[in-house]
Every structure is written in structure tokens, then in C-alpha cells.
Write a protein that holds these residues in place. Sequence first.
Motif, PDB file in Angstrom:
ATOM      1  N   TYR A   1      14.125  13.589  -5.746  1.00 38.51           N
ATOM      2  CA  TYR A   1      14.138  14.559  -6.851  1.00 38.51           C
ATOM      3  C   TYR A   1      15.152  15.699  -6.742  1.00 38.51           C
ATOM      4  CZ  TYR A   1      10.046  11.954  -8.197  1.00 38.51           C
ATOM      5  OH  TYR A   1       9.210  10.939  -8.565  1.00 38.51           O
TER       6      TYR A   1
ATOM      7  N   TYR B   1      -1.373   7.900   4.665  1.00 35.83           N
ATOM      8  CA  TYR B   1      -0.671   8.886   3.843  1.00 35.83           C
ATOM      9  C   TYR B   1      -0.530  10.242   4.522  1.00 35.83           C
ATOM     10  CZ  TYR B   1       1.014   6.477  -0.171  1.00 35.83           C
ATOM     11  OH  TYR B   1       1.775   5.677  -0.988  1.00 35.83           O
TER      12      TYR B   1
ATOM     13  N   PHE C   1       3.897   5.711  -9.916  1.00 32.14           N
ATOM     14  CA  PHE C   1       4.229   5.266  -8.557  1.00 32.14           C
ATOM     15  C   PHE C   1       3.108   5.571  -7.574  1.00 32.14           C
ATOM     16  CE2 PHE C   1       8.018   6.868 -10.804  1.00 32.14           C
ATOM     17  CZ  PHE C   1       8.514   5.627 -11.166  1.00 32.14           C
ATOM     18  N   CYS C   2       1.869   5.430  -8.023  1.00 30.50           N
ATOM     19  CA  CYS C   2       0.735   5.725  -7.143  1.00 30.50           C
ATOM     20  C   CYS C   2      -0.105   4.479  -6.905  1.00 30.50           C
ATOM     21  CB  CYS C   2      -0.129   6.823  -7.761  1.00 30.50           C
ATOM     22  SG  CYS C   2      -1.711   7.031  -6.938  1.00 30.50           S
TER      23      CYS C   2
ATOM     24  N   THR D   1       5.075  16.574  -7.252  1.00 32.05           N
ATOM     25  CA  THR D   1       6.064  16.673  -8.338  1.00 32.05           C
ATOM     26  C   THR D   1       5.444  17.120  -9.665  1.00 32.05           C
ATOM     27  OG1 THR D   1       5.725  14.387  -9.043  1.00 32.05           O
ATOM     28  CG2 THR D   1       7.342  14.747  -7.307  1.00 32.05           C
TER      29      THR D   1
ATOM     30  N   ASP E   1      -9.222  10.856  -4.614  1.00 32.04           N
ATOM     31  CA  ASP E   1      -8.928   9.613  -3.910  1.00 32.04           C
ATOM     32  C   ASP E   1      -9.313   8.479  -4.849  1.00 32.04           C
ATOM     33  OD1 ASP E   1      -8.929   7.405  -2.313  1.00 32.04           O
ATOM     34  OD2 ASP E   1     -10.081   8.320  -0.689  1.00 32.04           O
ATOM     35  N   VAL E   2      -8.347   7.649  -5.221  1.00 35.54           N
ATOM     36  CA  VAL E   2      -8.610   6.572  -6.179  1.00 35.54           C
ATOM     37  C   VAL E   2      -9.657   5.588  -5.624  1.00 35.54           C
ATOM     38  CG1 VAL E   2      -7.552   4.652  -7.459  1.00 35.54           C
ATOM     39  CG2 VAL E   2      -6.316   6.775  -7.193  1.00 35.54           C
ATOM     40  N   PHE E   3      -9.838   5.600  -4.282  1.00 33.02           N
ATOM     41  CA  PHE E   3     -10.833   4.711  -3.688  1.00 33.02           C
ATOM     42  C   PHE E   3     -12.262   5.221  -3.933  1.00 33.02           C
ATOM     43  CE2 PHE E   3      -7.092   3.557  -1.296  1.00 33.02           C
ATOM     44  CZ  PHE E   3      -7.242   2.197  -1.079  1.00 33.02           C
TER      45      PHE E   3
ATOM     46  N   TYR F   1       9.921  13.479   0.610  1.00 36.72           N
ATOM     47  CA  TYR F   1       9.810  12.754  -0.660  1.00 36.72           C
ATOM     48  C   TYR F   1      10.625  13.438  -1.752  1.00 36.72           C
ATOM     49  CZ  TYR F   1       7.628  10.363  -4.617  1.00 36.72           C
ATOM     50  OH  TYR F   1       7.412   9.638  -5.759  1.00 36.72           O
TER      51      TYR F   1
ATOM     52  N   PHE G   1       2.977  10.888   5.019  1.00 32.99           N
ATOM     53  CA  PHE G   1       3.789  11.177   3.829  1.00 32.99           C
ATOM     54  C   PHE G   1       4.240  12.634   3.893  1.00 32.99           C
ATOM     55  CE2 PHE G   1       4.377  12.486  -0.561  1.00 32.99           C
ATOM     56  CZ  PHE G   1       4.869  11.361  -1.228  1.00 32.99           C
TER      57      PHE G   1
ATOM     58  N   ASN H   1       0.472  17.813  -0.754  1.00 31.74           N
ATOM     59  CA  ASN H   1       1.146  17.645  -2.048  1.00 31.74           C
ATOM     60  C   ASN H   1       0.604  18.635  -3.075  1.00 31.74           C
ATOM     61  OD1 ASN H   1       2.840  15.637  -1.223  1.00 31.74           O
ATOM     62  ND2 ASN H   1       1.561  13.954  -1.942  1.00 31.74           N
TER      63      ASN H   1
ATOM     64  N   LEU I   1      -3.378  13.982  -1.353  1.00 35.86           N
ATOM     65  CA  LEU I   1      -2.972  14.756  -0.169  1.00 35.86           C
ATOM     66  C   LEU I   1      -2.973  16.264  -0.427  1.00 35.86           C
ATOM     67  CD1 LEU I   1       0.193  13.264   1.578  1.00 35.86           C
ATOM     68  CD2 LEU I   1      -2.141  13.397   2.452  1.00 35.86           C
TER      69      LEU I   1
ATOM     70  N   ILE J   1      -0.880   2.157  -2.690  1.00 33.34           N
ATOM     71  CA  ILE J   1      -1.827   2.740  -1.740  1.00 33.34           C
ATOM     72  C   ILE J   1      -2.716   1.696  -1.071  1.00 33.34           C
ATOM     73  CG2 ILE J   1      -1.852   5.049  -2.758  1.00 33.34           C
ATOM     74  CD1 ILE J   1      -4.255   4.344  -4.368  1.00 33.34           C
TER      75      ILE J   1
ATOM     76  N   GLY K   1      -0.479  12.555  -8.527  1.00 38.86           N
ATOM     77  CA  GLY K   1       0.673  13.320  -9.025  1.00 38.86           C
ATOM     78  C   GLY K   1       1.697  13.665  -7.966  1.00 38.86           C
ATOM     79  N   GLY K   2       1.298  13.587  -6.681  1.00 41.29           N
ATOM     80  CA  GLY K   2       2.247  13.878  -5.607  1.00 41.29           C
ATOM     81  C   GLY K   2       2.626  15.349  -5.574  1.00 41.29           C
TER      82      GLY K   2
ATOM     83  N   TYR L   1       7.932   1.144  -0.417  1.00 39.52           N
ATOM     84  CA  TYR L   1       8.924   2.133  -0.840  1.00 39.52           C
ATOM     85  C   TYR L   1       9.143   3.086   0.322  1.00 39.52           C
ATOM     86  CZ  TYR L   1       5.262   5.633  -1.714  1.00 39.52           C
ATOM     87  OH  TYR L   1       4.222   6.517  -1.575  1.00 39.52           O
TER      88      TYR L   1
END
Length: 250
Positions: free
Chosen positions: A22, A9, A156-157, A57, A135-137, A17, A12, A80, A77, A161, A54-55, A196
Motif C-alpha cells: 500500500y 497470524y 483478501f481475508c 488498511t 475471528d471468522v472461525f 504488509y 503477520f 491490525n 489481529l 486463513i 479489514g487488516g 500470499y
Amino acid sequence: MSSEITLDYNEFSPQDYLNEYYTEVSDENESLLQFFHDTYSKLGPVDSMLEVGGGPTIYQIISASRVAKHIDFSEYLPANLAMVRAWLDQKPGSFNWDIYFKRVLEIEGRPASRENIDALAGTVRGAVRRLTQYDVFREPPLVEGEPLYDIIASNFCIEGIQTDRQVFERQFGRMTSYLRPGGLLALCMVKNATYYRVGKRRFPVVPVNETIMENVLKNAGLTLTHIQSIKAVDPDQGYEGMLMIRATRG
Ligand SMILES: C[S@@+](CC[C@H](N)C(=O)[O-])C[C@H]1O[C@@H](n2cnc3c(N)ncnc32)[C@H](O)[C@@H]1O
């Protein structure tokens, strides 16, 4: 058109993006705004919401800011988070979300005047309590001492990943473990995708569809209350369509 698919990432680019997805309210984005409005306008006021991945955005928390007193915005990130921070602080050159505010106001049946756009942007800015690197991990706790959330939202997360379905399910369980009993999960995902696209980069996706998500939700102890899908506008972006899901815990 093809490029290497990467899980890194650090590749990214927030700006790429935003430019890719957007700069206009596409038909897909219109459906997303409508979904968020439908989801949050049915709720009474709640105390807390967690946004995951959330990126760069904020379009996804506009309608939510009408009902959630506190929004904790988490993202992996730092680049982001910096984009979102710049928008919150109204830094010159930060991304302009006016077309999204305008559209949300129209969906709500209110005049999309400059005054109303600024007022709604102020509501979003006032609702965001924290920007958190997450970090979702990683294992819980996400925020030390924070009670479980009334709403968890992620767009979209979580499907994008890693490439392993079991890892995806574990992360899903971890993410939703922050939801209080009776709380709402609002989720948007790409459907039947393996990647994506962001600029020249492609990021891998665990393919999901309605049947898979029904099982994933059940295994995580959630009750599905709404699921819809729409077709992708441009299949070259890597996904067949989008899934929009509401579920509750318990
Ligand atoms: C496709 S973007 C979605 C951004 C935004 N939610 C939206 O609706 O446009 C995927 C997001 O997942 C984030 N991400 C990547 N790895 C992550 C991880 N391990 N934990 C949490 N988020 C992660 C990325 O940084 C990126 O912002």
C-alpha cells in the motif's frame, strides 16, 4: 525467495504488509479502487456495513463511506486494529492514506485538493462506528443484538486463513449469515493462489476461481451479480490475479 508457509497470524506484520502492498497505488490497487467506486456509487444510502478481516488498511472503505452511515470494521489481529485506530485518531506516525484518497476523488471526478482529501478522510472517520476483534472461525453473534447488515465486504481475508476448502465454505457461510435479505456482498480475493507474501512470511490460500466462487455463493444462498478478474502484476507474490465479486442475498 521461498520461505515457510505459516497459518500463524501472529507472524503477520502490519507494517510489512502496508509496505508491501500500500505504499503506492499499483495497477492492482487502482482496479480495486475502481471496483469499490463502481460498487458503492450505484447504491443509495444504507444504514450499516460490516467489513470482515479489514487488516491494517482503510483504502477499502473510502468509497463505501459515501453511502454507509455506520461501518463496523472487524479484524482478527489486535495489532491490525491498533493500526486502524491510530489512523482514525490521527495519531502522529499513523499510516498516510492520502494517495488513496486523492485517487478516489479523481475517480469520482472531484478535485483532489487538500481540503477535499481531508473532508473525505473525515467522512471515513465519521462512518466507522466500531472496531471489533472478530475471528471468522467463531460462531455468531459477532456483535450482540446487532441487526443484519445492509452490506458485507471482505478483501483478501476469507480465502487466506485456512487450507481446507470445506472449512473455507463453512466460514464463508458464517460470514455471509450477517447479511440481510436483499443486502450486498462485495468481495475481493486472490485468484488461483496457494499463498500470499508479507515480507519474509508466506500465508496459505485456498485456491479459488470464477467457477468455484459461483458455486460457493450459490451454496451460501447468494445471487452473483458481478464477477471480474485481473492479472497479478508480480506473480512472485503468490497469486495469479484477483477476483472482484458482487452478490446479493435472496
Ligand atoms: C491479506 S490480509 C487482508 C487485509 C485487508 N482486508 C486488505 O484488503 O488489505 C488478511 C487479513 O485476515 C485477517 N485474519 C486472519 N485470520 C482471521 C480470522 N480467523 N478471522 C478474521 N480475520 C482473520 C488477518 O489478520 C489479515 O488482516
